[in-house]
Design an enzyme around this catalytic site. Structure first.
Site, PDB file in Angstrom:
ATOM      1  N   HIS A   9      49.197  82.749  35.017  1.00 52.47           N
ATOM      2  CA  HIS A   9      47.627  82.685  34.641  1.00 52.47           C
ATOM      3  C   HIS A   9      47.004  83.845  35.428  1.00 52.47           C
ATOM      4  CE1 HIS A   9      47.450  78.574  32.836  1.00 52.47           C
ATOM      5  NE2 HIS A   9      48.884  78.507  33.483  1.00 52.47           N
ATOM      6  N   GLY A 161      45.660  72.767  30.347  1.00 53.49           N
ATOM      7  CA  GLY A 161      45.125  71.883  30.517  1.00 53.49           C
ATOM      8  C   GLY A 161      45.501  70.423  31.002  1.00 53.49           C
ATOM      9  N   HIS A 188      51.430  74.508  26.878  1.00 52.73           N
ATOM     10  CA  HIS A 188      52.059  73.821  28.093  1.00 52.73           C
ATOM     11  C   HIS A 188      52.321  72.397  27.865  1.00 52.73           C
ATOM     12  CE1 HIS A 188      49.634  76.926  30.394  1.00 52.73           C
ATOM     13  NE2 HIS A 188      50.108  76.240  31.454  1.00 52.73           N
ATOM     14  N   GLU A 191      54.683  68.878  31.686  1.00 54.26           N
ATOM     15  CA  GLU A 191      54.513  69.240  33.068  1.00 54.26           C
ATOM     16  C   GLU A 191      53.838  67.589  33.824  1.00 54.26           C
ATOM     17  OE1 GLU A 191      50.857  71.335  33.813  1.00 54.26           O
ATOM     18  OE2 GLU A 191      51.416  71.901  35.666  1.00 54.26           O
TER      19      GLU A 191
END
Ligand SMILES: O=c1[nH]cnc2c1ncn2[C@@H]1O[C@H](CO)[C@@H](O)[C@H]1O
Length: 321
Positions: A9, A161, A188, A191
């Site tokens: 990021h 997010g 994503h 996670e």
């Protein structure tokens, strides 16, 4: 040995001293007055807590020149660790887009990638992303802006997010606008949420998966990922700092043993106080050597074939090994 980093990021690469300087210049108050206080703030409990701190600190980046600069600075840092190719994530939020305009934000980053290559010899490409929980209409506008910047170095589109609180559904249209426009999908998943999130990412059409570590909870899913050759962008220190693993018991070992291709990245090097060499060293101890990480990075990279041909070829894979 050359390195490829696919999961970083860019807002999370800004080292504390620079962040404080930019915040002062932009008259944007930070929740911590100095480097020590910032370091204290970076004691994360989990992804939700991290997301709050991330928003408070990275929101001081406001101008097109800030965005240009952070790309060039990070390319310089990563080059010192051997990086030859980086895919940088950028997550403009709605208030920034309203104030500055998406074209100027993405334009600033794109100016940075041209300068980064000239100055540091590192090829940088961009994967903007929508944050879960954002207004889906904003996500769609961001996807369209990302597609419009393809010629300037945008290669993918993501979804980030707090995945265990916000489902994929409302954000799918934006993902598919990006895919229709020729961008690779890099959500994503796996996670903070489990194997179902990884399956949802595959169903959505993910070209790679960011993190994906909780796939280890489902042996059938591991087989599917290995057979498809889906690359997971694994960030060991991030997983430890957010409480999803320890260095002794990290899913990377199981992923590698199952034949899942894993690229290795820093995620947010400034917030997690890490760097690319440290992440490669952790990966090596967990069974993913630098050559394996490079090969996964090379195979997973979303740049066009002409750009890829400028990167060193991965080492020969001995099929009998
Ligand atoms: O590892 C990560 N998982 C999810 N989001 C992340 C991660 N690293 C940085 N962000 C960023 O944090 C914000 C709030 O979630 C998002 O904007 C996302 O881009």
């Amino acid at each position: 040995m050359a390195k490829i980093e696919l999961h970083v990021h860019l807002e999370g690469t800004v080292r504390p001293a620079t962040l404080l300087e930019i915040a002062r210049r932009n008259r944007h108050p930070l929740p911590a007055p100095d480097e020590r206080a910032l370091a204290d703030l970076f004691a994360f409990r989990d992804l939700r807590h991290f997301a709050g701190v991330w928003n408070l600190t990275t929101s001081c980046l406001r101008t097109a020149d800030d965005f240009r600069r952070i790309v060039v600075d990070y390319a310089g840092e990563a080059a010192r660790h051997g990086a030859v190719y980086i895919e940088g994530i950028v997550t403009p939020e709605q208030s920034l887009a309203d104030e500055v305009g998406l074209d100027r934000v993405l334009g600033g980053y794109c100016d940075g990638i041209a300068e980064a290559e000239e100055t540091h010899g590192v090829i940088v490409r961009l994967t903007p992303e929508q944050c879960r929980g954002c207004d889906p209409a904003f996500g769609e506008a961001l996807a369209r802006a990302a597609v419009a910047h393809r010629e300037r170095g945008v290669v993918g589109f993501g979804l980030s997010g707090v995945e265990d609180h916000f489902p994929d559904g409302p954000h799918l249209r934006a993902m598919w606008i990006a895919a229709d426009g020729g961008l690779g999908l890099v959500p994503h998943a796996g996670e903070a949420a489990g194997p179902a999130a990884v399956r949802s990412a595959l169903w959505m059409g993910a070209a790679r998966i960011r993190h994906g570590i909780r796939a280890v909870e489902d042996p059938e899913l591991l087989v599917e990922l290995a057979e498809r050759g889906t690359v997971l962008d694994v960030c060991p220190t991030s997983n430890v700092r957010l409480g999803y693993a320890t260095f002794d018991h990290h899913p990377l070992r199981t992923l590698a043993a199952a034949g899942v291709a894993c690229s290795i990245s820093t995620d947010d090097p400034a917030l997690f106080d890490t760097d690319l060499s440290a992440e490669y060293a952790h990966a090596e101890r967990l069974g993913v050597g630098a050559a394996d990480a490079y090969r996964a990075g090379y195979n997973g990279a979303l740049c066009d074939p002409t750009t890829k041909s400028r990167l060193p070829e991965p080492a020969y894979l001995n099929p009998l090994r």
